[in-house]
Scaffold this motif. Structure first.
Motif, short mmCIF file in Angstrom:
data_model
loop_
_atom_site.label_atom_id
_atom_site.label_comp_id
_atom_site.label_asym_id
_atom_site.label_seq_id
_atom_site.Cartn_x
_atom_site.Cartn_y
_atom_site.Cartn_z
N VAL A 74 -11.70 -6.87 -3.43
CA VAL A 74 -11.12 -5.43 -3.63
C VAL A 74 -12.28 -4.38 -4.04
O VAL A 74 -12.13 -3.20 -3.21
CB VAL A 74 -10.09 -5.62 -4.75
N PRO A 106 -11.28 -0.33 -2.35
CA PRO A 106 -9.98 -0.22 -3.21
C PRO A 106 -8.89 0.68 -2.74
O PRO A 106 -8.53 1.56 -3.59
CB PRO A 106 -10.79 -0.14 -4.51
N LEU A 107 -8.30 0.18 -1.60
CA LEU A 107 -7.29 1.20 -1.10
C LEU A 107 -5.97 0.34 -0.93
O LEU A 107 -6.05 -0.99 -0.08
CB LEU A 107 -7.73 1.74 0.11
N VAL A 108 -4.88 0.59 -1.46
CA VAL A 108 -3.72 -0.26 -1.32
C VAL A 108 -3.23 -0.83 -0.10
O VAL A 108 -3.00 -1.66 0.38
CB VAL A 108 -2.49 0.45 -2.41
N VAL A 167 -10.46 -10.11 -7.27
CA VAL A 167 -10.39 -8.84 -8.12
C VAL A 167 -11.23 -9.00 -9.36
O VAL A 167 -11.37 -10.12 -9.75
CB VAL A 167 -8.89 -8.47 -8.66
N GLY A 223 -7.92 -2.86 -12.99
CA GLY A 223 -7.66 -1.87 -12.04
C GLY A 223 -7.22 -2.27 -10.64
O GLY A 223 -6.34 -2.16 -9.93
N GLU A 224 -8.27 -3.45 -10.30
CA GLU A 224 -8.30 -3.91 -8.94
C GLU A 224 -7.20 -5.02 -9.02
O GLU A 224 -6.49 -5.25 -7.90
CB GLU A 224 -9.69 -4.78 -8.72
N LEU A 263 -4.22 -2.87 -8.09
CA LEU A 263 -4.08 -2.76 -6.95
C LEU A 263 -3.54 -3.70 -5.87
O LEU A 263 -2.74 -3.46 -5.01
CB LEU A 263 -5.47 -2.07 -6.31
N ALA A 303 0.01 -3.92 -6.23
CA ALA A 303 0.76 -2.88 -5.73
C ALA A 303 1.01 -3.34 -4.11
O ALA A 303 1.60 -2.66 -3.64
CB ALA A 303 -0.04 -1.51 -6.18
N ALA A 304 -0.26 -3.67 -3.78
CA ALA A 304 -0.33 -4.26 -2.14
C ALA A 304 0.98 -5.41 -1.96
O ALA A 304 1.00 -5.42 -0.72
CB ALA A 304 -1.69 -4.27 -1.74
N ARG A 325 -4.66 7.46 1.81
CA ARG A 325 -5.07 8.07 0.64
C ARG A 325 -4.97 9.53 0.63
O ARG A 325 -5.75 10.20 1.56
CB ARG A 325 -6.19 7.74 -0.02
#
Ligand SMILES: *Cc1c(COP(=O)(O)O)cnc(C)c1O
Length: 470
Positions: A84, A88-90, A105, A109-110, A113, A116-117, A441
């Motif tokens: 990731v 690191p973009l969902v 990850v 935070g990762e 993400l 979230a994905a 984003r």
């Protein structure tokens, strides 16, 4: 596999290191730049944007799957987990998940993400050199695989595993200490690397074997022997050492205790031309030759490729705000610099980028060519995307594109000069000969910059008093 494998994406990945999709990728990119200008994603008011080629990302994911599918014995479990940190973009993680690629990850935070994905916990791997107790607890509660980095982290796992049972497959990262590559900062298998248990240190190999024999729940070995700048043969050597260790552990345990080898990522990307080289197929073939037994089906496999999946599919496009001349050198002052290409600006020798020139309509610029510096917007003289590059002479209102920036570039914004994060847009054919874009984003707003810089705490320092003083 002599004739080459046709992947679902249509790319042919043969034994010659060439990739039939390479030319098409360049065509798609040119069309996307023109469409981005035409559709107003770029212009005088929005002088920089980042583009992601959805078709290309799907092709790379398919090429990765095909390369290992062709190499491993039928039925071998293989999890490809995208690193990731590379992008690191969902929406990217969701796209890869749909393409059968999970997530590696390395921070809370990762992990968030990837969740979230919608990546399922059993398709994730958590590696990090500084995992906190809270992070370990969260991963174990979710059932995310964890690779411990060092003896102290193993102690923590001992306590956590005893306190509550977990579905998480647990492993240990080792450093085969096979040496570095051409870029020190991305060489992870040097003698003194900060990652993993250093296998060649006095007594370390035996210590690892004992650590496994003492912990029946430890079932994986992990190595990631490098990234950009590491020769493939060195990476294969790191995997070979790890395999040898697994064989010894299993022999002494008298059972298949180590059931999965996580071979990390690190396939380098060719930033010098459009050719995809080396390919996943080449690497898989080399692994099969250098580590007989690796693909035989006795071990499940995890891979953690990052850069090689995404780099080629990202493009930063920036408007030339001014074109000037200094000391006889032409300088195009653009809106892409250190904030988006941090590594290139600070270490241009290690991280050169290809630059493409487009006119004010976003069409590839014809000649005449001239030697130019491509400068960024930041206020220090070293903020250059490229120095002394021969390119079609850039003029005010033209565009430049920094190619192969889909990993470790625009998704890794650096807030120098409070320059705003650009918008990121995915693109794909719209079905009627044009290009469709989707927001990945949002561009950062000026209000967000103020908020991110402590705008809610204006008086924090002026009202501060030393304790006890009035
Ligand atoms: C960074 C990293 C990767 C990905 O490396 P790439 O060079 O982007 O393929 C994989 N695994 C670990 C543990 C990493 O730190």
């Amino acid at each position: 596999m002599g004739a080459g494998n046709r992947t679902p994406g249509g790319a042919v990945d043969g034994g010659n290191g060439r990739h039939a999709g390479d030319g098409e990728r360049a065509v798609r990119r040119d069309e996307a730049v023109r469409a981005a200008v035409e559709q107003g994603l770029l212009g005088a008011g929005t002088p920089v944007a980042a583009l992601l080629d959805v078709t290309g990302i799907r092709e790379s994911a398919a090429a990765l799957r095909a390369a290992f599918d062709a190499a491993v014995a039928p039925g071998t479990p293989v999890l490809h987990a995208f690193a990731v940190k590379a992008t690191p973009l969902v929406a990217v993680l969701r796209l890869l998940d749909q393409e059968g690629i999970g997530a590696e990850v390395a921070s809370a935070g990762e992990l968030a993400l990837a969740r979230a994905a919608g990546v399922a916990p059993e398709r994730m791997v958590f590696d990090a050199p500084a995992k906190t107790d809270a992070e370990l607890r969260e991963a174990l509660a979710l059932g995310v695989a964890v690779n411990a980095d060092n003896p102290q982290e193993l102690d923590r796992l001992d306590a956590l595993v005893q306190a509550s049972p977990t579905h998480s497959p647990l492993g240990l990262r080792v450093n085969p200490q096979i040496g570095g590559g051409t870029i020190a900062a991305t060489s992870t298998a040097t003698a003194t690397s900060k990652f993993g248990v250093a296998l060649r240190d006095e007594g370390a190999w035996e210590w690892v074997v004992r650590a496994f024999l003492d912990r029946p729940w430890l079932t994986r070995l992990h190595t990631h022997t490098g990234s950009q700048g590491i020769p493939l043969s060195l990476m294969a050597q790191g995997v070979a050492e790890t395999y040898r260790l697994a064989e010894e552990i299993n022999a002494r345990a008298g059972r298949r205790q180590v059931d999965t080898l996580d071979i990390g990522g690190g396939l380098p990307v060719n930033f010098a031309s459009e050719a995809t080289t080396p390919t996943y197929a080449q690497y898989a073939r080399l692994l099969g030759e250098s580590v007989p037994g690796l693909f035989g089906g006795r071990y499940g496999l995890v891979t953690e490729f990052g850069r090689s999946l995404l780099a080629r599919h990202g493009t930063v496009v920036a408007r030339v705000e001014y074109a000037k001349s200094a000391g006889g050198r032409r300088v195009a002052v653009t809106h892409a610099g250190v904030q988006l290409a941090t590594r290139t600006v600070y270490a241009p020798g290690a991280w050169p980028l290809r630059i493409a020139a487009y006119d004010a309509k976003g069409c590839p610029k014809p000649g005449p060519e001239a030697v130019q510096d491509i400068a960024g917007p930041a206020c220090f003289s070293g903020d250059l995307l490229a120095q002394g590059r021969t390119l079609p002479l850039l003029e005010q209102g033209d565009y430049v594109a920094a190619l192969d920036t889909g990993a470790y570039y625009f998704a890794h914004h650096y807030a120098y000069n409070s320059l705003a994060r650009p918008g990121v847009y995915g693109f794909a054919p719209d079905g009627s000969g044009g290009v469709a874009f989707a927001m990945v984003r949002e561009p950062q707003t000026i209000e967000e910059i103020v908020a991110d810089s402590g705008g809610a705490h204006t008086d924090a320092l002026t009202v501060l008093r030393a304790p006890g003083r009035s």
